[in-house]
Design an enzyme around this catalytic site. Structure first.
Site, PDB file in Angstrom:
ATOM      1  N   SER A   1      -0.649   2.358  -9.606  1.00 17.49           N
ATOM      2  CA  SER A   1      -0.690   1.221  -8.695  1.00 17.49           C
ATOM      3  C   SER A   1      -1.964   1.266  -7.893  1.00 17.49           C
ATOM      4  O   SER A   1      -2.522   2.333  -7.644  1.00 17.49           O
ATOM      5  CB  SER A   1       0.504   1.252  -7.750  1.00 17.49           C
ATOM      6  OG  SER A   1       0.296   2.266  -6.795  1.00 17.49           O
ATOM      7  N   LYS A   2      -2.376   0.081  -7.477  1.00 24.17           N
ATOM      8  CA  LYS A   2      -3.665   0.006  -6.781  1.00 24.17           C
ATOM      9  C   LYS A   2      -3.617   0.657  -5.405  1.00 24.17           C
ATOM     10  O   LYS A   2      -4.638   0.883  -4.793  1.00 24.17           O
ATOM     11  CB  LYS A   2      -4.150  -1.446  -6.717  1.00 24.17           C
ATOM     12  CG  LYS A   2      -3.272  -2.395  -5.967  1.00 24.17           C
ATOM     13  CD  LYS A   2      -3.909  -3.780  -5.977  1.00 24.17           C
ATOM     14  CE  LYS A   2      -2.930  -4.818  -5.481  1.00 24.17           C
ATOM     15  NZ  LYS A   2      -3.261  -6.171  -5.830  1.00 24.17           N
ATOM     16  N   ARG A   3      -2.408   0.948  -4.943  1.00 20.07           N
ATOM     17  CA  ARG A   3      -2.313   1.672  -3.672  1.00 20.07           C
ATOM     18  C   ARG A   3      -2.867   3.087  -3.810  1.00 20.07           C
ATOM     19  O   ARG A   3      -3.329   3.681  -2.863  1.00 20.07           O
ATOM     20  CB  ARG A   3      -0.844   1.773  -3.224  1.00 20.07           C
ATOM     21  CG  ARG A   3      -0.188   0.441  -2.968  1.00 20.07           C
ATOM     22  CD  ARG A   3      -0.174   0.140  -1.478  1.00 20.07           C
ATOM     23  NE  ARG A   3      -0.432  -1.281  -1.278  1.00 20.07           N
ATOM     24  CZ  ARG A   3       0.356  -2.107  -0.626  1.00 20.07           C
ATOM     25  NH1 ARG A   3       1.463  -1.658  -0.070  1.00 20.07           N
ATOM     26  NH2 ARG A   3       0.037  -3.372  -0.491  1.00 20.07           N
TER      27      ARG A   3
ATOM     28  N   ASN B   1      -4.647   4.334  -6.891  1.00 18.16           N
ATOM     29  CA  ASN B   1      -5.737   4.470  -7.851  1.00 18.16           C
ATOM     30  C   ASN B   1      -6.358   3.097  -8.009  1.00 18.16           C
ATOM     31  O   ASN B   1      -5.632   2.116  -7.992  1.00 18.16           O
ATOM     32  CB  ASN B   1      -5.122   4.836  -9.212  1.00 18.16           C
ATOM     33  CG  ASN B   1      -5.564   6.188  -9.698  1.00 18.16           C
ATOM     34  OD1 ASN B   1      -6.652   6.642  -9.424  1.00 18.16           O
ATOM     35  ND2 ASN B   1      -4.696   6.827 -10.451  1.00 18.16           N
TER      36      ASN B   1
END
Ligand code: GLU
Length: 493
Positions: free
Chosen positions: A252-254, A256
């Site tokens: 997830s962009k949280r 990576n």
């Protein structure tokens, strides 16, 4: 039979590494069987789909060397390849399904749906709404139809029993019908949902094998039933393992960066990114770590995919990228890579206007504009010493900005300015004071080129990555803080 596979991205955000990963495996599967690989844009969600996102997806896939035989930009015999352009096709099939008694018009209001779900919950049943829950008395159905109430079209699904899905990697997957809801096929605005459009298009486009992420397993029973209702043969399904963060949570962009744009801007080589994605759950027969796309295609065997969640590890990718730079790039190729990356007319000309008014000699250009040609700036806590804000406020400001920027569909200076204005108003700060920490986070220093222009030029991914990096060097945000921040953030108009 000619093998035909596809990637079917929804253009609702950044081009995701997960999309490239699934595309890669579909491409390899098709090529290994001498088949074709199709790109279809699934833009039925009109509110969230944007042309910018579609363009970024096409660009980034091309950059990675993932070529498709048919698609919205190259055309092909089964077009259009953009669902929003496929007109009445889906409505026609929805009508057919209603006529055959496999689907029904559902006039339930959203309040009624909530009540029905509550009732199921109270009775300890699965929350999936079934045709029997949704049915109205015959008179009421006729009344609402006569009075032209808005309706959706839903598919009928069995109330009990088990559905068996055959998966190329997982074998038979059993799903309880009780968990499967009477899926909406056509929304009240007449647009199809993903499920209907996906099934209809896979069929009409002659798709024979569907390799997609495992998050779609739960949709498979509905799809299988739709194929049955429509009397079509279903493509073979293959649900690929999801990419994971090093802590094994879903990528997830949280945690990576997940956008291909980020990797491109950071100066990863496309061949290294593709090679790394090829190692996600798959290996060459001789287990070598470094291989090209051509080599992967010629040795591909889907049965070598292992289901244990593959970890997308930035450090490993960076290491592999270094191997490519050292082993594969002679001076000429290295120079070419640098040019393609940032030292090209197009990019440099965008930077010149930023630099011209601020230098007196040419040798001042690189120190001043270095942030346009680098990744994450070398900053630490002390870099923010001059900023007159508490640590908590700094973190809040940077995090809110990341969140606002996540929602910006068209990345332009004017749009970014709107976001900055809204937030500086919220924080009751003058623009200049608001931008002070942003300036340091983005340019890595307290005097440089204009930060608003820098963000516009650097692009969404690099901008957000630098803001997140600043949050990290300031000690990061605890879970408790995130909760608090989220609550406050939601209240900003
Ligand atoms: N549009 C879906 C997505 O965004 C496609 C899923 C599928 O491959 O069926 O991933």
């Amino acid at each position: 039979m000619t093998v035909r596979t596809r990637i079917a991205p929804s253009p609702t955000g950044d081009p995701h590494v997960g999309t490239a990963y699934i595309a890669l495996f579909n491409l390899c599967f098709a090529r290994q069987h001498g088949g074709q690989f199709i790109l279809r844009i699934e833009d039925t969600d009109r509110e969230r789909s944007t042309p910018e996102s579609e363009q970024m997806i096409l660009d980034s896939m091309r950059w990675l060397g993932l070529e498709w035989d048919e698609g919205p930009d190259v055309g092909g015999p089964h077009g259009p390849y953009r669902q929003s352009e496929r007109g009445d096709i889906y409505g026609e099939y929805a009508r057919q399904l209603i006529e055959a008694g496999h689907a029904f018009k559902c006039f339930r209001t959203s309040e009624e749906l909530d009540e029905l779900r509550e009732a199921r919950k109270a009775a300890g049943m699965h929350l999936a709404l079934k045709p029997a829950d949704l049915a109205l008395s015959a008179e009421e159905q006729t009344r609402r139809e006569k009075e032209a109430w808005p309706y959706v079209v839903r598919m009928k699904v069995p109330a009990t029993g088990r559905c068996v899905i055959d998966d190329m990697l997982r074998g038979a997957i059993e799903v309880d019908w009780a968990q499967v809801d009477a899926q909406i096929l056509l929304k009240s605005d007449g647009m199809p949902t993903y499920h209907l459009a996906n099934v209809v298009d896979d069929h009409l486009m002659g798709i024979t094998h569907v390799l997609r992420g495992e998050e779609w397993i739960n949709s498979a029973p509905k799809h299988q039933l739709l194929y049955e209702y429509l009397g079509w043969e279903m493509p073979q399904l293959c649900h690929m393992p999801l990419l994971r963060n090093p802590d094994k949570s879903k990528l997830s962009k949280r945690k990576n960066p997940t956008s291909i744009n980020y990797y491109r801007r950071m100066g990863y080589l496309p061949q290294a990114v593709i090679n790394y994605l090829g190692r996600m759950g798959w290996s060459m027969p001789d287990e070598r770590e470094k291989f090209s796309l051509d080599e992967m295609m010629s040795h591909f065997d889907v049965q070598r995919v292992s289901l244990g969640g593959p970890v997308f590890d930035l450090e490993k990718l960076t290491w592999l990228n270094g191997v490519y730079i050292r082993e594969d790039l002679d001076d000429k190729a290295f120079l070419k890579a640098l040019r393609e990356w940032a030292f090209n007319e197009e990019y440099v000309s965008r930077i010149l206007p930023q630099v011209r008014p601020r230098v007196e000699t040419l040798s001042q250009v690189v120190p001043l504009a270095g942030h346009f040609f680098s990744g994450l700036p070398a900053i630490d806590e002390e870099s923010f010493d001059e900023v007159k804000l508490s640590r908590e406020d700094l973190l809040r400001l940077l995090q809110f900005l990341v969140w606002r920027f996540e929602g910006v569909p068209a990345w332009r200076k004017e749009t970014l300015l709107e976001e900055v204005k809204t937030l500086s108003g919220h924080f009751d700060l003058k623009m200049k004071a608001f931008l002070a920490p942003v300036f340091i986070a983005i340019t890595g220093s307290s005097s440089s080129t204009s930060v608003m222009d820098a963000m516009a030029i650097l692009g969404s991914d690099m901008t957000r990555a630098r803001l997140r990096h600043a949050i990290e060097v300031l000690g990061g945000i605890s879970k408790k803080q995130v909760k608090r921040f989220e609550k406050e953030y939601r209240e900003i108009a």
